[in-house]
Motif scaffolding. Structure first.
Motif, PDB file in Angstrom:
ATOM      1  N   GLU A 160       0.885  -1.175   0.017  1.00 28.17           N
ATOM      2  CA  GLU A 160      -0.089   0.130   0.148  1.00 28.17           C
ATOM      3  C   GLU A 160       0.895   1.377   0.056  1.00 28.17           C
ATOM      4  O   GLU A 160       0.545   2.212  -0.745  1.00 28.17           O
ATOM      5  CB  GLU A 160      -1.040  -0.137   1.147  1.00 28.17           C
ATOM      6  N   CYS A 163       2.514   1.659  -3.436  1.00 26.81           N
ATOM      7  CA  CYS A 163       1.473   2.200  -4.592  1.00 26.81           C
ATOM      8  C   CYS A 163       1.285   3.363  -4.355  1.00 26.81           C
ATOM      9  O   CYS A 163       1.078   4.204  -5.294  1.00 26.81           O
ATOM     10  CB  CYS A 163       0.480   1.349  -4.369  1.00 26.81           C
ATOM     11  N   SER A 164       1.185   4.071  -3.162  1.00 28.47           N
ATOM     12  CA  SER A 164       0.849   5.295  -2.769  1.00 28.47           C
ATOM     13  C   SER A 164       1.887   6.213  -3.108  1.00 28.47           C
ATOM     14  O   SER A 164       1.729   7.416  -3.880  1.00 28.47           O
ATOM     15  CB  SER A 164       0.732   5.488  -1.355  1.00 28.47           C
ATOM     16  N   SER A 167       1.927   6.180  -7.255  1.00 26.52           N
ATOM     17  CA  SER A 167       0.799   6.990  -7.683  1.00 26.52           C
ATOM     18  C   SER A 167       1.145   8.639  -7.573  1.00 26.52           C
ATOM     19  O   SER A 167       0.912   9.383  -8.403  1.00 26.52           O
ATOM     20  CB  SER A 167      -0.402   6.949  -6.983  1.00 26.52           C
ATOM     21  N   ARG A 174      -4.617   5.733  -7.540  1.00 25.05           N
ATOM     22  CA  ARG A 174      -4.091   4.632  -6.789  1.00 25.05           C
ATOM     23  C   ARG A 174      -4.512   3.225  -6.944  1.00 25.05           C
ATOM     24  O   ARG A 174      -5.487   2.854  -7.613  1.00 25.05           O
ATOM     25  CB  ARG A 174      -4.796   4.986  -5.354  1.00 25.05           C
TER      26      ARG A 174
END
Length: 319
Positions: A160, A163-164, A167, A174
């Motif tokens: 997470e 990925c954040s 992005s 996201r």
């Protein structure tokens, strides 16, 4: 063109699978899918009908896993880059990801190139599948933007965060990180006229209703309640859609399928991420079901003495 090609004598060319190797990878992430693809056959009575051909690519001839096992590659990453156009399924194992991410080394360039091939030429149906923390490579490559993905349960938070960060770096959407056995994006069982009439997945609401009815039927003596779409509570929705090698071949040749694929994310590249270690077996079984048949996948699971634990397809639940 499709990798599944019928020869004049009726033989079927195997689907070409490339598995990447890197130092410190988890051995089961490689061996699990390898075992599944190696057992898959179009005809379980005929060993000459193998459905997949698997090759390894690595930086060096020998790659050592986290468990100390040595794997011998069939080709270098440089050769693999040249041969990617003929590859149908690219499998990326996890384990030992930190060093690769830090160095921005292989298999990251290979993964990016494979995705670019699909975007530039959506005529061919391709699949990118990661096992366990291999999803970190897909995230770093910017391929999980707007998709759903999973990884080993212990690394959900780390994925997470990555990925954040990606992005923000790429100014992209996201990724929806979930904990599942496997997650499938850009699935294609849409070979019938009505894609809503798909016998292989249920919407999440249907799945909840299905579980509720199944639980009720086990304690009740009345006849099994009918599924809203016409089948029994333990059945699948009726459909004229076909699944398996013929379906896949048609999806590569039919103009409307190619046009639809062009409008999907990543040019219709099917992106599959799996959970921890043995979940790679389940993800590979899904691929056998998608590219060959459910019967073939069930037969592989039987031979391997493995219970096929189903995962999630985006907007649906695999049943």
């Amino acid at each position: 063109m499709s990798a599944i090609v019928e020869e004049p004598d009726g033989a079927v060319e195997p689907v070409k699978v490339l598995i990447t190797l890197h130092e410190g990878m988890d051995a089961m992430d490689v061996v699990g899918p390898l075992e599944v693809f190696s057992w898959a056959q179009h005809d379980k009575q005929n060993p000459e009908t193998k459905a997949f051909r698997v090759v390894f690519a690595a930086a060096n001839e020998h790659t050592t896993s986290a468990q100390g096992a040595s794997f011998r590659a069939h080709m270098t990453f440089e050769d693999a880059m040249k041969r990617l156009p003929e590859i149908d399924v690219l499998v990326v194992p996890g384990g030992g990801t930190d060093q690769v991410l830090k160095a921005k080394g292989q298999p990251l360039p290979l993964i990016k190139h494979f995705a670019e091939l699909q975007k530039k030429n959506p005529n061919r149906e391709r699949t990118l599948m990661s096992v366990c923390t291999g999803s970190m490579f897909l995230a770093e490559a910017g391929l999980l933007a707007g998709l759903s993905a999973t990884t080993h349960p212990d690394f959900i938070t780390k994925l997470e965060i990555l990925c954040s960060s990606v992005s923000l770096r790429d100014m992209a959407e996201r990724c929806d990180v979930v904990e599942q056995r496997y997650v499938v994006n850009n699935l294609r069982f849409d070979l019938g006229e009505d894609e809503d009439q798909n016998p292989y997945i249920m919407t999440r609401k249907e799945y909840k209703d299905h579980k509720r009815r199944k639980s009720s039927s086990m304690s009740a003596t009345s006849p099994i309640e009918e599924h809203p779409n016409g089948s029994g509570s333990g059945g699948r929705r009726p459909s004229s859609a076909r699944k398996g090698s013929m379906s896949w071949k048609q999806s590569n040749n039919r103009r409307e399928s190619v046009l639809k694929r062009m409008n999907l994310r990543l040019g219709g590249l099917r992106v599959v991420t799996t959970g921890g270690v043995t979940a790679g077996i389940d993800g590979a079984l899904y691929m056998v079901g998608a590219l060959v048949s459910d019967d073939a996948a069930d037969e592989v699971a039987r031979v391997m003495c493995h219970k096929w634990n189903k995962g999630m397809v985006v907007d649906g639940t695999d049943v």
